[in-house]
Scaffold this motif. Sequence first.
Motif, PDB file in Angstrom:
ATOM      1  N   PHE A  21       0.859  -1.189   0.000  1.00  0.00           N
ATOM      2  CA  PHE A  21       0.000   0.000   0.000  1.00  0.00           C
ATOM      3  C   PHE A  21       0.891   1.234   0.000  1.00  0.00           C
ATOM      4  CE2 PHE A  21      -3.218   3.061   1.079  1.00  0.00           C
ATOM      5  CZ  PHE A  21      -4.389   2.503   0.588  1.00  0.00           C
ATOM      6  N   VAL A  22       0.526   2.212  -0.860  1.00  0.00           N
ATOM      7  CA  VAL A  22       1.376   3.386  -1.052  1.00  0.00           C
ATOM      8  C   VAL A  22       0.540   4.656  -0.953  1.00  0.00           C
ATOM      9  CG1 VAL A  22       2.952   4.573  -2.633  1.00  0.00           C
ATOM     10  CG2 VAL A  22       2.902   2.066  -2.574  1.00  0.00           C
ATOM     11  N   TYR A  23       1.049   5.624  -0.173  1.00  0.00           N
ATOM     12  CA  TYR A  23       0.465   6.956  -0.083  1.00  0.00           C
ATOM     13  C   TYR A  23       1.383   7.940  -0.810  1.00  0.00           C
ATOM     14  CZ  TYR A  23      -2.298   4.990   3.766  1.00  0.00           C
ATOM     15  OH  TYR A  23      -3.141   4.220   4.514  1.00  0.00           O
ATOM     16  N   ALA A  24       0.799   8.914  -1.496  1.00  0.00           N
ATOM     17  CA  ALA A  24       1.570   9.955  -2.175  1.00  0.00           C
ATOM     18  C   ALA A  24       1.185  11.312  -1.598  1.00  0.00           C
ATOM     19  CB  ALA A  24       1.296   9.930  -3.679  1.00  0.00           C
ATOM     20  N   THR A  25       2.159  12.076  -1.132  1.00  0.00           N
ATOM     21  CA  THR A  25       1.879  13.385  -0.549  1.00  0.00           C
ATOM     22  C   THR A  25       1.908  14.461  -1.624  1.00  0.00           C
ATOM     23  OG1 THR A  25       4.217  13.786  -0.030  1.00  0.00           O
ATOM     24  CG2 THR A  25       2.875  12.711   1.666  1.00  0.00           C
ATOM     25  N   THR A  26       0.948  15.358  -1.585  1.00  0.00           N
ATOM     26  CA  THR A  26       0.917  16.475  -2.530  1.00  0.00           C
ATOM     27  C   THR A  26       0.052  17.591  -1.970  1.00  0.00           C
ATOM     28  OG1 THR A  26       0.342  17.184  -4.773  1.00  0.00           O
ATOM     29  CG2 THR A  26      -1.014  15.443  -3.808  1.00  0.00           C
ATOM     30  N   ALA A  27       0.426  18.824  -2.278  1.00  0.00           N
ATOM     31  CA  ALA A  27      -0.385  19.977  -1.881  1.00  0.00           C
ATOM     32  C   ALA A  27      -1.188  20.508  -3.049  1.00  0.00           C
ATOM     33  CB  ALA A  27       0.509  21.085  -1.322  1.00  0.00           C
ATOM     34  N   ARG A  28      -0.937  19.957  -4.270  1.00  0.00           N
ATOM     35  CA  ARG A  28      -1.613  20.465  -5.458  1.00  0.00           C
ATOM     36  C   ARG A  28      -2.759  19.550  -5.872  1.00  0.00           C
ATOM     37  NH1 ARG A  28       1.153  20.204 -10.040  1.00  0.00           N
ATOM     38  NH2 ARG A  28       2.830  18.836  -9.360  1.00  0.00           N
ATOM     39  N   PRO A  29      -3.849  20.090  -6.390  1.00  0.00           N
ATOM     40  CA  PRO A  29      -4.931  19.248  -6.895  1.00  0.00           C
ATOM     41  C   PRO A  29      -4.455  18.433  -8.090  1.00  0.00           C
ATOM     42  CG  PRO A  29      -5.281  21.536  -7.530  1.00  0.00           C
ATOM     43  CD  PRO A  29      -4.132  21.529  -6.570  1.00  0.00           C
ATOM     44  N   ARG A  30      -4.952  17.213  -8.207  1.00  0.00           N
ATOM     45  CA  ARG A  30      -4.558  16.334  -9.304  1.00  0.00           C
ATOM     46  C   ARG A  30      -5.800  15.830 -10.031  1.00  0.00           C
ATOM     47  NH1 ARG A  30       1.218  15.995  -9.653  1.00  0.00           N
ATOM     48  NH2 ARG A  30       1.986  16.602  -7.613  1.00  0.00           N
ATOM     49  N   GLU A  31      -5.615  15.510 -11.334  1.00  0.00           N
ATOM     50  CA  GLU A  31      -6.744  15.014 -12.099  1.00  0.00           C
ATOM     51  C   GLU A  31      -6.925  13.503 -11.965  1.00  0.00           C
ATOM     52  OE1 GLU A  31      -3.244  15.615 -15.005  1.00  0.00           O
ATOM     53  OE2 GLU A  31      -4.104  16.596 -13.240  1.00  0.00           O
ATOM     54  N   LEU A  32      -5.974  12.822 -11.320  1.00  0.00           N
ATOM     55  CA  LEU A  32      -6.097  11.379 -11.139  1.00  0.00           C
ATOM     56  C   LEU A  32      -7.139  11.074 -10.068  1.00  0.00           C
ATOM     57  CD1 LEU A  32      -2.335  10.366 -11.198  1.00  0.00           C
ATOM     58  CD2 LEU A  32      -3.988  10.183 -13.050  1.00  0.00           C
ATOM     59  N   THR A  33      -7.972  10.088 -10.343  1.00  0.00           N
ATOM     60  CA  THR A  33      -9.041   9.718  -9.410  1.00  0.00           C
ATOM     61  C   THR A  33      -8.487   8.778  -8.348  1.00  0.00           C
ATOM     62  OG1 THR A  33     -10.646   9.894 -11.189  1.00  0.00           O
ATOM     63  CG2 THR A  33     -11.334   8.720  -9.212  1.00  0.00           C
ATOM     64  N   LYS A  34      -8.382   9.269  -7.121  1.00  0.00           N
ATOM     65  CA  LYS A  34      -7.883   8.474  -5.995  1.00  0.00           C
ATOM     66  C   LYS A  34      -8.515   8.997  -4.715  1.00  0.00           C
ATOM     67  CE  LYS A  34      -3.293   7.216  -7.722  1.00  0.00           C
ATOM     68  NZ  LYS A  34      -3.514   5.780  -7.799  1.00  0.00           N
ATOM     69  N   THR A  68      -3.426   5.913  -2.502  1.00  0.00           N
ATOM     70  CA  THR A  68      -4.163   7.012  -1.874  1.00  0.00           C
ATOM     71  C   THR A  68      -3.281   8.255  -1.833  1.00  0.00           C
ATOM     72  OG1 THR A  68      -5.550   5.554  -0.514  1.00  0.00           O
ATOM     73  CG2 THR A  68      -5.231   7.782   0.301  1.00  0.00           C
ATOM     74  N   ILE A  69      -3.907   9.407  -1.967  1.00  0.00           N
ATOM     75  CA  ILE A  69      -3.194  10.682  -1.864  1.00  0.00           C
ATOM     76  C   ILE A  69      -3.336  11.243  -0.454  1.00  0.00           C
ATOM     77  CG2 ILE A  69      -3.303  13.115  -2.572  1.00  0.00           C
ATOM     78  CD1 ILE A  69      -3.984  12.145  -5.381  1.00  0.00           C
ATOM     79  N   ILE A  70      -2.244  11.747   0.092  1.00  0.00           N
ATOM     80  CA  ILE A  70      -2.282  12.542   1.315  1.00  0.00           C
ATOM     81  C   ILE A  70      -2.105  13.995   0.897  1.00  0.00           C
ATOM     82  CG2 ILE A  70      -1.059  13.144   3.431  1.00  0.00           C
ATOM     83  CD1 ILE A  70      -0.428  10.221   3.815  1.00  0.00           C
ATOM     84  N   SER A  71      -3.140  14.797   1.096  1.00  0.00           N
ATOM     85  CA  SER A  71      -3.114  16.195   0.686  1.00  0.00           C
ATOM     86  C   SER A  71      -2.939  17.087   1.903  1.00  0.00           C
ATOM     87  CB  SER A  71      -4.410  16.561  -0.047  1.00  0.00           C
ATOM     88  OG  SER A  71      -4.350  17.890  -0.522  1.00  0.00           O
ATOM     89  N   VAL A  72      -1.906  17.895   1.859  1.00  0.00           N
ATOM     90  CA  VAL A  72      -1.588  18.774   2.976  1.00  0.00           C
ATOM     91  C   VAL A  72      -2.380  20.072   2.842  1.00  0.00           C
ATOM     92  CG1 VAL A  72       0.251  19.986   4.185  1.00  0.00           C
ATOM     93  CG2 VAL A  72       0.725  17.787   3.071  1.00  0.00           C
ATOM     94  N   PRO A  73      -3.188  20.442   3.845  1.00  0.00           N
ATOM     95  CA  PRO A  73      -3.938  21.701   3.753  1.00  0.00           C
ATOM     96  C   PRO A  73      -3.002  22.886   3.955  1.00  0.00           C
ATOM     97  CG  PRO A  73      -4.326  20.645   5.882  1.00  0.00           C
ATOM     98  CD  PRO A  73      -3.475  19.698   5.085  1.00  0.00           C
TER      99      PRO A  73
END
Length: 245
Positions: free
Chosen positions: A79-92, A135-140
Amino acid sequence: MPTATPQPAFVLVRPQMGENIGAAARAMWNFGLDRMRVVAPRDGWPSERAVAMASGAGRLLDEAGLYDDLAGALSDCTFVYATTARPRELTKPVLSPEHGMAEAAKRIAAGEKVAVLFGPERAGLENDDIARANTIISVPVNPAFPSLNLGQCVLLTAYEWMRNSGTVVHFEDDPRGDWATGREIEALAAHYEERLEAAGFFFPEDKAAGMKVNLRNLWSRMRLTRADVQMLHGIMRQMVRWKSR
């Protein structure tokens, strides 16, 4: 030697500055994490600047796994999480760092091998990297200034790991539980890409790269077991045999 404490691997993808790798190591060790993996660092490895910045956490750099590509760094992960602060078009699925690390703690308690991806300093993870995550981890962050330093992002995520990993409830995700590893997913993706390429599926040519990223994103979003992977290989092999009759 790494500690025996169950924990995720923090994967630094194409980091650009040794100082930031060292800051990430220091942030990890502040919160009891010592499984670092480094993918294609821009300035080579080992890094004297990373060691100087890591201070008392230099051991993490000595024991860090060095990989040429992201597929290799994730080959044993389920299982893999990806961190990003930017919106992405990939559905996750998208989680906050708090909820992402709470979920990660439960998955690790259930015996899974979890990784968290952190992108290079200039622009973060690319879509091709994120397509390999479940899954994406999105930082506010402030939308007017969304850029986070690599060490800061690692610190934030490691803090949430420490805060959430103390009271872990066993995670009941699926009774089958025999999840496919990154190596097995890579082999499946390569098999389908090869056969679909031969069939002329990736058309027109200028959209082929995006289609391949979306296909890879599909595999990670489906959360496959080893039995699922074997079945999907078998489906493609049988379709090829049927076509050649």
